[in-house]
Design an enzyme around this catalytic site. Structure first.
Site, PDB file in Angstrom:
ATOM      1  N   THR A  62       0.831  -1.204   0.000  1.00 12.61           N
ATOM      2  CA  THR A  62       0.000   0.000   0.000  1.00 12.61           C
ATOM      3  C   THR A  62       0.867   1.256   0.000  1.00 12.61           C
ATOM      4  O   THR A  62       0.457   2.299  -0.508  1.00 12.61           O
ATOM      5  CB  THR A  62      -0.941   0.001   1.222  1.00 12.61           C
ATOM      6  OG1 THR A  62      -1.776  -1.162   1.169  1.00 12.61           O
ATOM      7  CG2 THR A  62      -1.829   1.228   1.249  1.00 12.61           C
ATOM      8  N   TYR A 149       4.629 -12.479   5.010  1.00 18.50           N
ATOM      9  CA  TYR A 149       3.625 -11.805   4.175  1.00 18.50           C
ATOM     10  C   TYR A 149       3.253 -12.768   3.055  1.00 18.50           C
ATOM     11  O   TYR A 149       4.004 -12.937   2.095  1.00 18.50           O
ATOM     12  CB  TYR A 149       4.211 -10.511   3.629  1.00 18.50           C
ATOM     13  CG  TYR A 149       3.250  -9.589   2.923  1.00 18.50           C
ATOM     14  CD1 TYR A 149       1.880  -9.836   2.852  1.00 18.50           C
ATOM     15  CD2 TYR A 149       3.722  -8.422   2.309  1.00 18.50           C
ATOM     16  CE1 TYR A 149       1.017  -8.973   2.205  1.00 18.50           C
ATOM     17  CE2 TYR A 149       2.873  -7.539   1.656  1.00 18.50           C
ATOM     18  CZ  TYR A 149       1.521  -7.825   1.601  1.00 18.50           C
ATOM     19  OH  TYR A 149       0.667  -6.954   0.955  1.00 18.50           O
ATOM     20  N   LYS A 177       0.875 -12.111   7.849  1.00 17.28           N
ATOM     21  CA  LYS A 177      -0.172 -11.331   7.195  1.00 17.28           C
ATOM     22  C   LYS A 177      -0.768 -12.223   6.118  1.00 17.28           C
ATOM     23  O   LYS A 177      -0.119 -12.562   5.139  1.00 17.28           O
ATOM     24  CB  LYS A 177       0.384 -10.041   6.587  1.00 17.28           C
ATOM     25  CG  LYS A 177      -0.690  -9.204   5.890  1.00 17.28           C
ATOM     26  CD  LYS A 177      -0.122  -7.947   5.251  1.00 17.28           C
ATOM     27  CE  LYS A 177      -1.225  -7.176   4.527  1.00 17.28           C
ATOM     28  NZ  LYS A 177      -0.714  -5.973   3.823  1.00 17.28           N
ATOM     29  N   ILE A 217      -4.145  -6.093   9.086  1.00 13.53           N
ATOM     30  CA  ILE A 217      -3.399  -5.006   8.465  1.00 13.53           C
ATOM     31  C   ILE A 217      -4.289  -4.504   7.341  1.00 13.53           C
ATOM     32  O   ILE A 217      -4.424  -5.166   6.309  1.00 13.53           O
ATOM     33  CB  ILE A 217      -2.029  -5.480   7.957  1.00 13.53           C
ATOM     34  CG1 ILE A 217      -1.176  -5.991   9.118  1.00 13.53           C
ATOM     35  CG2 ILE A 217      -1.304  -4.350   7.229  1.00 13.53           C
ATOM     36  CD1 ILE A 217       0.167  -6.579   8.713  1.00 13.53           C
TER      37      ILE A 217
END
Length: 309
Positions: A62, A149, A177, A217
């Site tokens: 992001t 991730y 995540k 998140i």
């Protein structure tokens, strides 16, 4: 059989027995005329402080980290650390080779970070054995806890359940995540209990928290962060009667923020809300005028709902 409230109570409140528990915002990186807008970044961090969030994730997808060079990434991190207040910070570090990522992690030694967010090597599509070697090498070098991730849509490779549970043996690999989009995988990792699972798919925040995720998140939490933090607290307490309508109120904005490639819509909304420049680095593009108008309407609806509450 435990009730939802009983199972969450057994785990303890977020942020105590679960250091990564809560809602984390993966920060956008504001730009102005092509350069990082550090004053805008400070304004954004100060806006997010004292909203009940667990912390911030810096230089993730992001944050358009792939469009920032290493010096820019470090400057963004330093700016956030200088104004973070009570917010914890995780920084994203990505790369193709384990040695290259390990080098960058060693350079973070001494910083008061909550953790590092490390995705699978992108583009090369390693085997599961290659992923185990990669993450173990990275974790050996990391001065702080590692958050895996798992985002196969961006890296081209998924961290299989067995691989993730193997990686959980490493004492420094402590969380994940989860963007795999597989509820069975999500539940298996939660049930194993060694990795704290953070939902990384905004559309599945409610479901994942009900499954037992410790937090999320969530790019959507740039907007109305206190409402997302409150939703997390409600679900941790097992208060579904309050959490269901809270999620229904947040859902239209959450869905709209991913109607076009992230972070275009989030930056458009932040331009409306905080006056940040609605600027992305190529090849990313700003949200369309139609979606921007829709976001403005949805923000007004949420504002009105918050005032009534």
């Amino acid at each position: 059989m435990q009730t939802l409230a009983e199972s969450h109570a057994a785990a303890g409140p977020a942020g105590t027995t679960t250091p990564f528990g809560g809602i984390w915002v993966p920060l956008v990186t504001p730009f102005r005329e092509g350069a990082v807008d550090h004053e805008g970044l400070k304004r954004l961090v100060r806006h997010l402080d004292h909203q009940g969030l667990a912390g911030l994730v810096v230089c993730g997808s992001t944050g358009e980290a792939a469009a920032l060079d290493e010096a820019e990434q470090r400057a963004v991190l330093d700016t956030v650390m200088s104004v973070r207040g009570d917010l914890k910070v995780i920084v994203g570090v990505s790369g193709v080779t384990p040695g290259g990522v390990a080098r960058r992690l060693r350079e973070l030694a001494g910083l008061p970070l909550a953790g590092v967010l490390v995705p699978s090597p992108y583009y090369v599509k390693p085997s599961q054995a290659g992923l185990i070697d990669f993450f173990n090498t990275v974790a050996d070098a990391s001065p702080v806890p590692v958050v895996l991730y798992d985002i196969p849509g961006r890296t081209g490779v998924r961290i299989d359940t067995d691989t993730m549970l193997t990686l959980a043996r490493h004492p420094r690999i402590q969380a994940v995540k989860d963007c795999a989009g597989d509820p069975d995988h999500t539940q298996a990792v939660i049930d194993d209990g060694r990795l704290q699972l953070l939902c990384g798919d905004d559309a599945r925040i409610f479901t994942s928290l009900c499954q037992g995720a410790v937090g999320a998140i969530a790019a959507s939490a740039h907007l109305h962060p206190a409402a997302f933090a409150r939703l997390h607290r409600q679900l941790q307490a097992g208060d579904l009667l309050a959490a269901r309508p809270a999620w229904r109120a947040l859902w239209p904005l959450t869905r709209a923020l991913f109607a076009e490639p992230n972070p275009g819509p989030v930056k458009a909304a932040l331009a409306l809300r905080l006056g940040l420049s609605n600027e992305l680095r190529a090849p990313m593009t700003a949200a369309s005028p139609g979606l921007t108008a829709r976001l403005a309407s949805l923000l007004e609806v949420l504002d009105a709902g918050e005032r009534r509450a």
